[in-house]
Design a protein around this motif. Sequence first.
Motif, PDB file in Angstrom:
ATOM      1  N   VAL A 195       2.034   3.373  -6.672  1.00 53.45           N
ATOM      2  CA  VAL A 195       2.338   4.141  -7.884  1.00 53.45           C
ATOM      3  C   VAL A 195       3.452   3.438  -8.653  1.00 53.45           C
ATOM      4  CG1 VAL A 195       3.185   6.331  -8.793  1.00 53.45           C
ATOM      5  CG2 VAL A 195       1.657   6.314  -6.803  1.00 53.45           C
ATOM      6  N   PHE A 196       3.175   3.135  -9.910  1.00 54.56           N
ATOM      7  CA  PHE A 196       4.152   2.489 -10.782  1.00 54.56           C
ATOM      8  C   PHE A 196       4.511   3.469 -11.894  1.00 54.56           C
ATOM      9  CE2 PHE A 196       1.681  -0.785  -8.741  1.00 54.56           C
ATOM     10  CZ  PHE A 196       2.614  -1.760  -8.399  1.00 54.56           C
ATOM     11  N   THR A 197       5.701   4.029 -11.838  1.00 57.23           N
ATOM     12  CA  THR A 197       6.134   4.978 -12.854  1.00 57.23           C
ATOM     13  C   THR A 197       6.352   4.288 -14.191  1.00 57.23           C
ATOM     14  OG1 THR A 197       7.190   6.319 -11.153  1.00 57.23           O
ATOM     15  CG2 THR A 197       7.876   6.708 -13.418  1.00 57.23           C
ATOM     16  N   GLY A 198       6.782   3.025 -14.128  1.00 56.56           N
ATOM     17  CA  GLY A 198       6.976   2.239 -15.340  1.00 56.56           C
ATOM     18  C   GLY A 198       5.880   1.219 -15.518  1.00 56.56           C
ATOM     19  N   ASN A 199       6.279  -0.004 -15.862  1.00 59.53           N
ATOM     20  CA  ASN A 199       5.313  -1.077 -16.104  1.00 59.53           C
ATOM     21  C   ASN A 199       5.002  -1.843 -14.822  1.00 59.53           C
ATOM     22  OD1 ASN A 199       5.478  -0.419 -18.832  1.00 59.53           O
ATOM     23  ND2 ASN A 199       7.067  -1.953 -19.228  1.00 59.53           N
ATOM     24  N   LEU A 200       3.813  -2.439 -14.806  1.00 60.23           N
ATOM     25  CA  LEU A 200       3.428  -3.361 -13.742  1.00 60.23           C
ATOM     26  C   LEU A 200       3.271  -4.735 -14.363  1.00 60.23           C
ATOM     27  CD1 LEU A 200       2.384  -4.295 -10.994  1.00 60.23           C
ATOM     28  CD2 LEU A 200       0.114  -3.407 -11.626  1.00 60.23           C
ATOM     29  N   GLY A 201       4.140  -5.670 -13.981  1.00 60.57           N
ATOM     30  CA  GLY A 201       4.096  -7.017 -14.538  1.00 60.57           C
ATOM     31  C   GLY A 201       3.490  -7.997 -13.552  1.00 60.57           C
ATOM     32  N   ARG A 229       2.753   0.013 -18.971  1.00 58.42           N
ATOM     33  CA  ARG A 229       1.881  -1.104 -19.331  1.00 58.42           C
ATOM     34  C   ARG A 229       1.557  -1.935 -18.098  1.00 58.42           C
ATOM     35  NH1 ARG A 229       4.809  -5.000 -23.189  1.00 58.42           N
ATOM     36  NH2 ARG A 229       5.837  -5.519 -21.226  1.00 58.42           N
ATOM     37  N   ALA A 230       0.298  -2.382 -18.020  1.00 63.50           N
ATOM     38  CA  ALA A 230      -0.124  -3.296 -16.965  1.00 63.50           C
ATOM     39  C   ALA A 230      -0.394  -4.648 -17.600  1.00 63.50           C
ATOM     40  CB  ALA A 230      -1.365  -2.770 -16.262  1.00 63.50           C
ATOM     41  N   ASP A 231       0.451  -5.619 -17.291  1.00 65.14           N
ATOM     42  CA  ASP A 231       0.335  -6.939 -17.917  1.00 65.14           C
ATOM     43  C   ASP A 231      -0.131  -7.950 -16.870  1.00 65.14           C
ATOM     44  OD1 ASP A 231       0.506  -9.259 -19.325  1.00 65.14           O
ATOM     45  OD2 ASP A 231       2.594  -9.012 -19.944  1.00 65.14           O
ATOM     46  N   ASP A 267       0.828  -1.211   0.000  1.00 56.71           N
ATOM     47  CA  ASP A 267       0.000   0.000   0.000  1.00 56.71           C
ATOM     48  C   ASP A 267       0.866   1.266   0.000  1.00 56.71           C
ATOM     49  OD1 ASP A 267      -2.079  -1.743   0.167  1.00 56.71           O
ATOM     50  OD2 ASP A 267      -2.621  -1.282   2.242  1.00 56.71           O
ATOM     51  N   GLY A 268       0.569   2.173  -0.919  1.00 57.60           N
ATOM     52  CA  GLY A 268       1.288   3.442  -0.962  1.00 57.60           C
ATOM     53  C   GLY A 268       2.732   3.339  -1.416  1.00 57.60           C
ATOM     54  N   ALA A 269       3.152   2.170  -1.867  1.00 60.89           N
ATOM     55  CA  ALA A 269       4.536   2.015  -2.335  1.00 60.89           C
ATOM     56  C   ALA A 269       4.725   2.767  -3.653  1.00 60.89           C
ATOM     57  CB  ALA A 269       4.871   0.542  -2.518  1.00 60.89           C
ATOM     58  N   ARG A 270       5.947   3.235  -3.887  1.00 61.81           N
ATOM     59  CA  ARG A 270       6.268   3.953  -5.120  1.00 61.81           C
ATOM     60  C   ARG A 270       7.365   3.211  -5.875  1.00 61.81           C
ATOM     61  NH1 ARG A 270       7.985   9.712  -3.571  1.00 61.81           N
ATOM     62  NH2 ARG A 270       8.594   8.694  -1.622  1.00 61.81           N
ATOM     63  N   PHE A 271       7.028   2.804  -7.073  1.00 63.59           N
ATOM     64  CA  PHE A 271       7.974   2.116  -7.947  1.00 63.59           C
ATOM     65  C   PHE A 271       8.459   3.132  -8.979  1.00 63.59           C
ATOM     66  CE2 PHE A 271       5.299  -1.042  -6.066  1.00 63.59           C
ATOM     67  CZ  PHE A 271       6.060  -2.189  -5.937  1.00 63.59           C
ATOM     68  N   LEU A 272       9.705   3.551  -8.859  1.00 59.89           N
ATOM     69  CA  LEU A 272      10.211   4.595  -9.730  1.00 59.89           C
ATOM     70  C   LEU A 272      10.577   4.085 -11.116  1.00 59.89           C
ATOM     71  CD1 LEU A 272      12.373   6.647  -7.215  1.00 59.89           C
ATOM     72  CD2 LEU A 272       9.909   6.738  -7.673  1.00 59.89           C
ATOM     73  N   ARG A 273      10.466   2.796 -11.315  1.00 57.70           N
ATOM     74  CA  ARG A 273      10.601   2.228 -12.665  1.00 57.70           C
ATOM     75  C   ARG A 273       9.601   1.078 -12.773  1.00 57.70           C
ATOM     76  NH1 ARG A 273      14.489  -0.483 -16.201  1.00 57.70           N
ATOM     77  NH2 ARG A 273      14.638   0.780 -18.111  1.00 57.70           N
ATOM     78  N   HIS A 274      10.058  -0.120 -13.119  1.00 56.94           N
ATOM     79  CA  HIS A 274       9.127  -1.228 -13.316  1.00 56.94           C
ATOM     80  C   HIS A 274       8.964  -2.049 -12.027  1.00 56.94           C
ATOM     81  CE1 HIS A 274       9.479  -0.113 -17.416  1.00 56.94           C
ATOM     82  NE2 HIS A 274      10.657  -0.675 -17.632  1.00 56.94           N
ATOM     83  N   GLY A 275       7.746  -2.542 -11.810  1.00 56.90           N
ATOM     84  CA  GLY A 275       7.483  -3.495 -10.734  1.00 56.90           C
ATOM     85  C   GLY A 275       7.081  -4.816 -11.361  1.00 56.90           C
ATOM     86  N   LEU A 276       7.933  -5.840 -11.218  1.00 51.93           N
ATOM     87  CA  LEU A 276       7.762  -7.095 -11.953  1.00 51.93           C
ATOM     88  C   LEU A 276       7.456  -8.244 -10.997  1.00 51.93           C
ATOM     89  CD1 LEU A 276      10.807  -6.563 -14.342  1.00 51.93           C
ATOM     90  CD2 LEU A 276       8.400  -5.973 -14.755  1.00 51.93           C
ATOM     91  N   PHE A 277       6.258  -8.807 -11.140  1.00 52.39           N
ATOM     92  CA  PHE A 277       5.787  -9.888 -10.270  1.00 52.39           C
ATOM     93  C   PHE A 277       5.406 -11.120 -11.091  1.00 52.39           C
ATOM     94  CE2 PHE A 277       5.042  -5.899  -8.160  1.00 52.39           C
ATOM     95  CZ  PHE A 277       5.302  -6.134  -6.811  1.00 52.39           C
TER      96      PHE A 277
END
Length: 295
Positions: free
Chosen positions: A200-206, A226-228, A175-185
């Motif tokens: 907040v995902f500044t880049g992609n959310l995988g 992109r949200a994949d 919750d409330g985390a900030r991803f300054l680039r991609h967050g890959l899961f």
Amino acid sequence: MIGVMPTWVLWLAVALVLMVIVARHRRRAQAEVLLDEHARRRTEREAPSPVSVWREANRLFRAGDREGLLLLAEIGRELPARRQDVVDTWLAALRGGVSRGLDAGWRTAVQSELVAHLRPGEDYWPGMDVRAAGAILVEVDLSGCRVGKVDFTGAVFVGDARFEAMTVTGAAVFDGARFLRHGLFTDTLFARSLSMVAAVFTGNLGLSGVQVADAAQLAGAKVSGRADLRRAEFGGPAGFETVFFGGRALFGEVVFHRDALFTGAWFRGRTDVTSALIGETADFGGARFGRRVMR
């Protein structure tokens, strides 16, 4: 005239001499035992106690000394009961800023040591919780790790944050985390719930191939890239209320076993929901679509 000494007197003299010799050996042995016991007690007093070793390791670690980092790792290896304390200590340090001397290089070193014990292998510490609320992590890679609960509430991820093929056996909170680039899961297993409220995902959310056994909540999250979510599977209710999808939103072959809630969501880019399956309610009330929706 002196006669010959009787035999019994001779034997008596020999016996007395032997008794004296035995008594001396016994006293000497007792003295040696006392000396050994004294030396052992003195050595024990001089050896550092576990408490003092822990304090010294923490002092060195807080000072940014790599020796403290390695000493804490050694404590965890030798004392399994202290492993969670060691992990918590490392993560607590990552909450500090550069004013505490914790620059990117130091953070990377701490993260590398942490991951070495969270990823199954020779030095794996099972059952560790990751309490990293407010932490600042640099190019963190927890791919393949197996942990208990994770709490990244308000954490800041500098660079790519990788959680691919990770197993989380407890609740997961971002919750409330900030991803300054991609967050890959990609292919991550959340054995319980997942919460990314207002992340907040500044880049992609995988999230392709991700599995969430219980509820998944992403309400208010913002994804600029992109949200994949292709092939993702949600066992409980999935809440995407008011989520902002700035780029493509890919939901192909997603399985929602229960409700899929997109109330007030904004799909600014192209949206693909090809072959998505929704077990119960699908709510898109108030949702906005900026481009074509592929069904």
